[in-house]
Enzyme design. Structure first.
Site, PDB file in Angstrom:
ATOM      1  N   LYS A 254       0.970  -1.725   0.085  1.00  0.00           N
ATOM      2  CA  LYS A 254      -0.322  -0.137   0.140  1.00  0.00           C
ATOM      3  C   LYS A 254       1.146   0.962   0.265  1.00  0.00           C
ATOM      4  O   LYS A 254       0.394   2.381  -0.455  1.00  0.00           O
ATOM      5  CB  LYS A 254      -0.958   0.029   1.087  1.00  0.00           C
ATOM      6  CG  LYS A 254      -1.763   1.416   1.878  1.00  0.00           C
ATOM      7  CD  LYS A 254      -2.427   1.584   3.134  1.00  0.00           C
ATOM      8  CE  LYS A 254      -1.868   1.693   3.867  1.00  0.00           C
ATOM      9  NZ  LYS A 254      -1.510   3.130   4.500  1.00  0.00           N
ATOM     10  N   ASN A 255       1.734   1.332   1.084  1.00  0.00           N
ATOM     11  CA  ASN A 255       2.890   2.209   1.476  1.00  0.00           C
ATOM     12  C   ASN A 255       3.519   3.305   0.088  1.00  0.00           C
ATOM     13  O   ASN A 255       4.474   3.343   0.070  1.00  0.00           O
ATOM     14  CB  ASN A 255       3.595   2.602   2.401  1.00  0.00           C
ATOM     15  CG  ASN A 255       2.052   2.903   3.357  1.00  0.00           C
ATOM     16  OD1 ASN A 255       0.679   3.017   3.101  1.00  0.00           O
ATOM     17  ND2 ASN A 255       1.970   2.392   4.866  1.00  0.00           N
TER      18      ASN A 255
ATOM     19  N   CYS B 141      -5.104  12.845  13.230  1.00  0.00           N
ATOM     20  CA  CYS B 141      -5.384  11.444  12.850  1.00  0.00           C
ATOM     21  C   CYS B 141      -5.381  10.742  14.132  1.00  0.00           C
ATOM     22  O   CYS B 141      -4.916  11.771  15.461  1.00  0.00           O
ATOM     23  CB  CYS B 141      -4.138  11.946  12.085  1.00  0.00           C
ATOM     24  SG  CYS B 141      -2.803  10.080  11.864  1.00  0.00           S
TER      25      CYS B 141
ATOM     26  N   ARG C  37       0.858  13.962  13.803  1.00  0.00           N
ATOM     27  CA  ARG C  37       1.657  14.044  12.123  1.00  0.00           C
ATOM     28  C   ARG C  37       1.803  15.389  11.071  1.00  0.00           C
ATOM     29  O   ARG C  37       1.204  15.716  11.051  1.00  0.00           O
ATOM     30  CB  ARG C  37       0.903  13.106  11.685  1.00  0.00           C
ATOM     31  CG  ARG C  37       0.661  11.749  12.099  1.00  0.00           C
ATOM     32  CD  ARG C  37      -0.507  10.523  11.476  1.00  0.00           C
ATOM     33  NE  ARG C  37       0.420  10.396   9.794  1.00  0.00           N
ATOM     34  CZ  ARG C  37      -0.353   9.120   9.270  1.00  0.00           C
ATOM     35  NH1 ARG C  37      -1.638   9.120   9.664  1.00  0.00           N
ATOM     36  NH2 ARG C  37       0.329   8.667   8.729  1.00  0.00           N
TER      37      ARG C  37
ATOM     38  N   ASP D 255       5.539  20.141   8.779  1.00  0.00           N
ATOM     39  CA  ASP D 255       6.275  21.245   8.492  1.00  0.00           C
ATOM     40  C   ASP D 255       7.497  21.285   7.633  1.00  0.00           C
ATOM     41  O   ASP D 255       8.521  20.976   6.923  1.00  0.00           O
ATOM     42  CB  ASP D 255       6.443  21.555   9.965  1.00  0.00           C
ATOM     43  CG  ASP D 255       6.983  20.326  10.199  1.00  0.00           C
ATOM     44  OD1 ASP D 255       6.329  19.543  10.264  1.00  0.00           O
ATOM     45  OD2 ASP D 255       7.853  20.264  11.675  1.00  0.00           O
TER      46      ASP D 255
ATOM     47  N   ASP E 198       3.966  -0.009  12.621  1.00  0.00           N
ATOM     48  CA  ASP E 198       3.027  -0.503  12.041  1.00  0.00           C
ATOM     49  C   ASP E 198       2.544  -1.722  12.278  1.00  0.00           C
ATOM     50  O   ASP E 198       1.597  -1.952  11.837  1.00  0.00           O
ATOM     51  CB  ASP E 198       3.361  -0.373  10.067  1.00  0.00           C
ATOM     52  CG  ASP E 198       2.520   0.936   9.315  1.00  0.00           C
ATOM     53  OD1 ASP E 198       2.169   2.509  10.037  1.00  0.00           O
ATOM     54  OD2 ASP E 198       3.459   1.533   8.288  1.00  0.00           O
TER      55      ASP E 198
ATOM     56  N   ARG F  14      -8.485   0.235   4.419  1.00  0.00           N
ATOM     57  CA  ARG F  14      -7.858   0.567   3.636  1.00  0.00           C
ATOM     58  C   ARG F  14      -6.711   0.209   3.222  1.00  0.00           C
ATOM     59  O   ARG F  14      -6.011   0.701   2.396  1.00  0.00           O
ATOM     60  CB  ARG F  14      -7.945   2.220   5.055  1.00  0.00           C
ATOM     61  CG  ARG F  14      -8.521   2.318   6.003  1.00  0.00           C
ATOM     62  CD  ARG F  14      -8.441   3.788   6.445  1.00  0.00           C
ATOM     63  NE  ARG F  14      -7.473   4.871   5.282  1.00  0.00           N
ATOM     64  CZ  ARG F  14      -7.349   6.007   6.404  1.00  0.00           C
ATOM     65  NH1 ARG F  14      -7.913   6.214   7.240  1.00  0.00           N
ATOM     66  NH2 ARG F  14      -7.148   6.871   5.480  1.00  0.00           N
TER      67      ARG F  14
HETATM   68  N1  EPU Z   1       6.863  14.530  11.374  1.00  0.00           N
HETATM   69  C1  EPU Z   1       6.593  15.569  11.601  1.00  0.00           C
HETATM   70  N2  EPU Z   1       6.592  16.827  10.410  1.00  0.00           N
HETATM   71  C2  EPU Z   1       6.571  16.597   8.797  1.00  0.00           C
HETATM   72  C3  EPU Z   1       6.790  15.026   8.964  1.00  0.00           C
HETATM   73  C4  EPU Z   1       6.703  14.256   9.567  1.00  0.00           C
HETATM   74  O1  EPU Z   1       6.495  15.309  12.515  1.00  0.00           O
HETATM   75  O2  EPU Z   1       6.431  17.522   8.099  1.00  0.00           O
HETATM   76  C5  EPU Z   1       7.022  13.093  11.956  1.00  0.00           C
HETATM   77  C6  EPU Z   1       5.303  12.690  12.780  1.00  0.00           C
HETATM   78  O3  EPU Z   1       3.928  13.697  13.709  1.00  0.00           O
HETATM   79  C7  EPU Z   1       5.811  11.207  13.203  1.00  0.00           C
HETATM   80  C8  EPU Z   1       7.016  10.725  12.504  1.00  0.00           C
HETATM   81  O4  EPU Z   1       7.549  12.211  11.752  1.00  0.00           O
HETATM   82  O5  EPU Z   1       5.289  11.296  14.400  1.00  0.00           O
HETATM   83  C9  EPU Z   1       6.520  10.433  10.917  1.00  0.00           C
HETATM   84  O6  EPU Z   1       6.414  10.350  10.422  1.00  0.00           O
HETATM   85  P1  EPU Z   1       6.430  10.304   9.087  1.00  0.00           P
HETATM   86  O7  EPU Z   1       6.218  10.896   7.597  1.00  0.00           O
HETATM   87  O8  EPU Z   1       7.776   9.743   8.323  1.00  0.00           O
HETATM   88  O9  EPU Z   1       4.983   9.140   8.367  1.00  0.00           O
HETATM   89  P2  EPU Z   1       4.063   9.245   6.626  1.00  0.00           P
HETATM   90  O10 EPU Z   1       4.757   9.503   6.023  1.00  0.00           O
HETATM   91  O11 EPU Z   1       2.828  10.245   7.845  1.00  0.00           O
HETATM   92  C10 EPU Z   1       4.078   6.836   6.562  1.00  0.00           C
HETATM   93  C11 EPU Z   1       3.089   5.515   6.254  1.00  0.00           C
HETATM   94  C12 EPU Z   1       3.224   5.202   7.550  1.00  0.00           C
HETATM   95  C13 EPU Z   1       4.022   4.568   8.564  1.00  0.00           C
HETATM   96  C14 EPU Z   1       5.149   5.550   8.661  1.00  0.00           C
HETATM   97  C15 EPU Z   1       6.370   5.474   9.161  1.00  0.00           C
HETATM   98  C16 EPU Z   1       2.082   6.294   4.214  1.00  0.00           C
HETATM   99  C17 EPU Z   1       1.210   6.476   3.132  1.00  0.00           C
HETATM  100  N3  EPU Z   1       2.357   5.831   5.603  1.00  0.00           N
HETATM  101  O12 EPU Z   1       3.610   7.853   6.852  1.00  0.00           O
HETATM  102  O13 EPU Z   1       1.666   4.245   7.359  1.00  0.00           O
HETATM  103  O14 EPU Z   1       3.312   4.655   9.900  1.00  0.00           O
HETATM  104  O15 EPU Z   1       5.661   6.178   7.487  1.00  0.00           O
HETATM  105  O16 EPU Z   1       6.736   4.642   9.018  1.00  0.00           O
HETATM  106  O17 EPU Z   1       3.121   5.891   3.408  1.00  0.00           O
HETATM  107  C18 EPU Z   1      -0.172   3.018   8.008  1.00  0.00           C
HETATM  108  O18 EPU Z   1       0.553   2.334   6.526  1.00  0.00           O
HETATM  109  O19 EPU Z   1      -0.535   2.331   8.469  1.00  0.00           O
HETATM  110  C19 EPU Z   1       0.828   4.130   8.167  1.00  0.00           C
HETATM  111  C20 EPU Z   1       0.466   4.511   9.374  1.00  0.00           C
END
Ligand code: EPU
Length: 423
Positions: free
Chosen positions: A26-27, A119, A124, A127, A308, A400
């Site tokens: 998915k991701n 969320c 999440r 920034d 995850d 999802r």
């Molecule tokens: N973060 C920030 N600022 C940002 C971006 C992230 O502070 O601009 C923080 C987030 O708040 C969080 C941490 O950094 O605490 C990690 O967030 P990340 O950006 O790595 O996660 P994401 O890209 O939003 C993806 C997956 C998630 C998975 C995470 C971590 C997708 C669509 N989602 O989310 O998958 O948990 O990476 O590996 O790829 C799931 O599939 O159930 C799922 C939630």
């Protein structure tokens, strides 16, 4: 007025057996679809899972003007984008919608994307996405709940040092930099296999990228990208979910279409707890191992233990002998499943980012509620091991991210059915 609610009803305490085939990740698929915005000619993606999040991303692409053609489970995206505005309705349903921001800006010089809002698993923030795109020269404003971004003269390569290895920020910036003028370096980049998959996809489209899979990615911008055919990697989290199902029920189960090294740390942790695996090139066999022992797990960015799979590991460890401590380092509210597991007889104490699990010998089926995708899947895994009937309410969260979840479980011997009720 009635609202339809989807539930999963599980009659547990049964062994699983046989083979289960894992779907595409998915991701990864979500990001490949977002990256299709960058292409000048059609993109074809194979083995696309028909799960809610993928369908939402396709709806978003259509909303932006793309034509989508399904051929069995292959998707063709015809990139005829003429609308650059992602509405709140779509973005609030799926946070990964933010990943259209970088590609739209890079290819069309403008985009407005709704701020995703709340969320269930934590704050999440986005920034790092915003600051990274600004470093690439985008002008970004926040107006009436929308991110309004422009790059009238195109994006320019830059040095970006991410404060944390965010998966989504790395991906958004990687896609944007692929069409920026000059060289971009993303330092402290996320190293997840899905990042490597996205980079391989972009490279097949003509992008120049080095270092994906390491913490320093270097991108030499090109002036255009062409469409391509691509088969995404298998879903390591779905594979880990079926491993958890086998472990919680003490079953022998073969998981096919998996890249075992993507689960390296996960397998090591479960082995530490006493699990036994046989590992092939693209399969993992879980062998019956008797009762597992408690272990401590801390989630970290890849190659660490994935957040995850934390809820799934928790479901397994509720039945282990002794005490386990789980530390959730990635998200600030990812223990919503713990109270539901407690309702099934688990003994768990949550304090801040730590959950202490006192292993118990059995769980009992009761009605529980899925609060998020992986937490919902964890309740199913617990329900498979529990005696009696577990009813997982709000099971839409699970659909999802898991393709044919109950069909796959039923095919390996689980007694599980999806029911629609008036709530
Ligand atoms: N973060 C920030 N600022 C940002 C971006 C992230 O502070 O601009 C923080 C987030 O708040 C969080 C941490 O950094 O605490 C990690 O967030 P990340 O950006 O790595 O996660 P994401 O890209 O939003 C993806 C997956 C998630 C998975 C995470 C971590 C997708 C669509 N989602 O989310 O998958 O948990 O990476 O590996 O790829 C799931 O599939 O159930 C799922 C939630």
């Amino acid at each position: 007025m009635f609202v339809r609610e989807t539930q999963l009803v599980i009659r547990g305490n049964k062994k699983l057996s046989g083979k289960v085939k894992i779907s595409a990740a998915k991701n990864s698929v979500l990001k490949l679809l977002a990256a299709s915005i960058l292409a000048e000619t059609p993109v074809k993606i194979a083995d696309v899972p028909r799960i809610y999040d993928v369908l939402l991303m396709l709806e978003l692409l259509q909303h932006l003007g793309a034509h989508i053609n399904w051929n069995k489970n292959h998707v063709e995206v015809v990139p005829v984008f003429n609308h650059f505005h992602a509405d709140y309705d779509l973005v609030s349903k799926m946070r990964a919608s933010i990943l259209v921001l970088g590609p739209l800006l890079a290819r069309y010089g403008r985009a407005s994307v709704a701020l995703p809002g709340g969320c269930n698993i934590g704050h999440r923030k986005i920034d790092y996405h915003i600051r990274g795109l600004e470093a690439l020269g985008a002008i970004i404003e926040f107006e009436a709940g929308y991110i309004k971004a422009q790059a009238p003269r195109g994006l320019k390569g830059a040095f970006i040092d991410l404060p944390l290895p965010s998966v989504g920020a790395t991906e958004n910036l990687l896609m944007a930099a692929a069409l920026a003028q000059g060289t971009t370096v993303i330092e402290n980049a996320a190293r997840e296999p899905e990042i490597v998959d996205l980079a391989n996809f972009l490279k097949k489209m003509g992008a120049k990228i080095e270092g994906a899979g390491t913490s320093r990615i270097e991108i030499e911008g090109v002036s255009s990208l062409k469409g391509t055919d691509f088969r995404p990697i298998p879903d390591r989290i779905e594979a880990g979910t079926f491993i958890a199902a086998a472990l919680s029920t003490g079953s022998e189960l073969t998981i096919t279409n998996v890249i075992p090294e993507h689960l390296g740390f996960v397998l090591k942790k479960f082995e530490e707890a006493g699990a036994l695996f046989k590992i092939g090139k693209n399969w993992i066999k879980v062998l019956p191992s008797g009762r597992l022992a408690g272990v401590d797990i801390a989630t970290f960015p890849y190659p660490g233990f994935p957040t995850d799979l934390q809820p799934l590991a928790m479901a397994v460890l509720t039945l282990a002998e002794g005490i386990s401590v789980i530390t959730e380092n990635i998200f600030d509210n990812r223990f919503l499943h713990a109270d539901e597991l407690v309702r099934m007889g688990a003994k768990i104490e949550v304090t801040g980012k730590h959950a202490v699990i006192y292993g118990t010998e059995s769980l009992t089926g009761v009605p529980v509620r899925a609060m998020d995708l992986r937490g919902g899947a964890a309740l199913v895994v617990a329900g498979l091991a529990a005696s009696g009937i577990t009813i997982v309410h709000d099971a839409y969260h699970i659909f999802r991210g898991y393709e044919n979840f109950e069909e796959k479980l039923a095919s390996i011997g689980a007694d599980i059915e999806r029911v629609e009720v008036n709530a």
